[in-house]
Structures are given as C-alpha cells and as structure tokens.
Design an enzyme around this catalytic site. Structure first.
Site, short mmCIF file in Angstrom:
data_model
loop_
_atom_site.label_atom_id
_atom_site.label_comp_id
_atom_site.label_asym_id
_atom_site.label_seq_id
_atom_site.Cartn_x
_atom_site.Cartn_y
_atom_site.Cartn_z
N ASP A 13 42.08 43.90 19.46
CA ASP A 13 40.88 42.98 18.53
C ASP A 13 41.21 42.81 17.34
O ASP A 13 40.54 42.91 16.69
CB ASP A 13 39.41 42.92 19.65
CG ASP A 13 39.28 42.71 20.72
OD1 ASP A 13 40.13 41.59 21.40
OD2 ASP A 13 38.46 43.15 21.18
N LYS A 16 46.11 40.18 15.87
CA LYS A 16 47.00 39.60 16.61
C LYS A 16 47.27 37.80 17.11
O LYS A 16 47.95 37.64 16.87
CB LYS A 16 47.66 40.40 17.25
CG LYS A 16 47.81 41.49 17.85
CD LYS A 16 48.71 42.13 19.02
CE LYS A 16 48.59 42.13 19.90
NZ LYS A 16 46.97 43.40 20.41
N THR A 17 46.47 37.88 17.45
CA THR A 17 46.02 36.46 18.30
C THR A 17 46.28 35.29 17.01
O THR A 17 46.58 34.35 16.52
CB THR A 17 45.14 36.44 19.13
OG1 THR A 17 45.81 36.54 20.32
CG2 THR A 17 45.35 34.86 19.85
N LYS A 38 54.65 34.91 24.26
CA LYS A 38 53.75 36.05 24.73
C LYS A 38 54.03 36.56 25.99
O LYS A 38 54.20 35.52 26.97
CB LYS A 38 52.43 36.71 24.97
CG LYS A 38 51.90 37.33 25.03
CD LYS A 38 50.12 37.67 24.47
CE LYS A 38 49.57 38.76 24.67
NZ LYS A 38 48.01 38.81 23.93
N SER A 42 47.38 39.99 30.06
CA SER A 42 46.26 41.13 31.29
C SER A 42 44.94 40.68 30.80
O SER A 42 45.32 40.17 29.82
CB SER A 42 46.69 42.22 31.25
OG SER A 42 46.71 43.21 30.44
N ASP A 52 44.98 33.87 24.87
CA ASP A 52 45.06 33.98 23.49
C ASP A 52 46.49 32.22 23.79
O ASP A 52 46.32 32.06 22.26
CB ASP A 52 46.31 35.39 23.69
CG ASP A 52 45.52 36.33 23.35
OD1 ASP A 52 44.24 36.44 23.80
OD2 ASP A 52 46.25 37.38 23.57
N GLU A 113 53.86 37.22 20.15
CA GLU A 113 52.46 37.70 19.95
C GLU A 113 52.41 38.99 21.29
O GLU A 113 53.19 39.22 21.75
CB GLU A 113 50.61 37.68 20.19
CG GLU A 113 50.48 38.01 20.02
CD GLU A 113 49.22 38.02 20.58
OE1 GLU A 113 47.76 38.63 21.19
OE2 GLU A 113 48.94 36.73 20.97
N SER A 115 51.51 42.37 23.68
CA SER A 115 50.48 42.47 24.90
C SER A 115 50.26 43.98 24.31
O SER A 115 50.43 45.41 24.88
CB SER A 115 51.55 42.97 26.03
OG SER A 115 51.86 41.25 26.26
N GLY A 116 49.32 44.19 23.56
CA GLY A 116 48.64 45.33 23.25
C GLY A 116 49.43 46.46 21.96
O GLY A 116 50.67 45.52 21.10
#
Length: 158
Positions: A13, A16-17, A38, A42, A52, A113, A115-116
């Site tokens: 949070d 990134k998105t 992306k 998850s 996202d 983007e 994923s983490g």
C-alpha cells in the site's frame, strides 16, 4: 517494438498502483499508446476482476482485456507464490513473457506493476521466480515507490 518500465515499492500500500495509473494516464494524454501489465496478483474476490487492473483502467482511461493485463489472478490474499500453490495455478515465466511481449507489439509503452516488493517470489516450488527475475528477463528499467515518512531512505536502500 514498445518500451517498458517496472514499478516496485518499499512496502504494501505504498502507492505502486496509483503511480502506475498516473504514468499510463499521462502517457496517454501525451498521445502515446500506453498499457498496464501485472504478471500476478493475489487477494482477488472469486469471479471478480483484478482490483489493481480495474483501478488503472478507470484512472488512465484504457481499454483491453483484464486477462491480458493480469495473466495470473489469485483469490487468496498471500504472496503470489503461496496463493498459486494453494490454488494449483503456478506462474510460468514463458506465459508472463509471452503476454508482455504481445502487449509490446500493440503499445508504445507498457507500465509493469510488481506484485509486492522487488524480491517477492511469484513462484517458489519446483522453480523459483522472483520479481527481479521478471525484471531481468524483460529488460525493464525500474521505478521504486516509497512513502515519505521516517525510514523511507532505509527501506528504499534495502
């Protein structure tokens, strides 16, 4: 052939998105053909679109199929590698690369983007695939998103 940029972050949070959506939006406003991608996400509700990608589509005003933007969407809200193991749908590097290359054929710029964080595993079983492997394989430049609070420099360097 288009160009790509990978967006990573220093934590969950961190934005990134949001940053991905703004980059795609500004590229489109400048007259460029820009898209969002992306590899794995998850924490999606069953039968719902990847959140996202929906957000980026709305903010940036882009079309396209969500399944092309996010080839691996998992319901469980864990790291993609664990969600993939639980759901029996492991990430395949050739699928990730193939879908990305297909987007590059149609768009000038593709914002990818993560994923983490950058060392987040998207597969960790008989194969190990970290996001850094995807970045290297796709030959992407990287933009790291960080908050502006205390510890941001340390988190960025780590």
């Amino acid at each position: 052939m288009g160009k790509g940029l990978f967006i990573t972050g220093t934590g969950t949070d961190v934005g990134k998105t949001y940053v991905s959506a703004l980059i795609v939006k500004k590229l489109r406003e400048s007259g460029s053909r820009a898209a969002y991608y992306k590899a794995a996400m998850s924490g999606n509700e069953r039968r719902a679109a990847p959140e996202d990608a929906e957000y980026v589509k709305a903010v940036a005003g882009i079309g396209g199929k969500l399944s092309e933007m996010v080839p691996y969407a998992y319901e469980h809200a864990y790291s993609p590698h664990l969600a993939a193991q639980i759901e029996g749908n492991p990430v395949e590097m050739d699928v990730v690369c193939g879908k990305y290359e297909a987007m590059l054929e149609r768009y000038e710029y593709v914002t990818v983007e993560g994923s983490g964080g950058i060392v987040c595993p998207i597969r960790f079983d008989t194969q190990v695939i970290l996001l850094e492997d995807v970045i290297k394989k796709l030959n992407l430049g990287v933009l790291a998103v960080a908050d502006s609070g205390l510890g941001a420099i340390n988190r960025s360097v780590l």
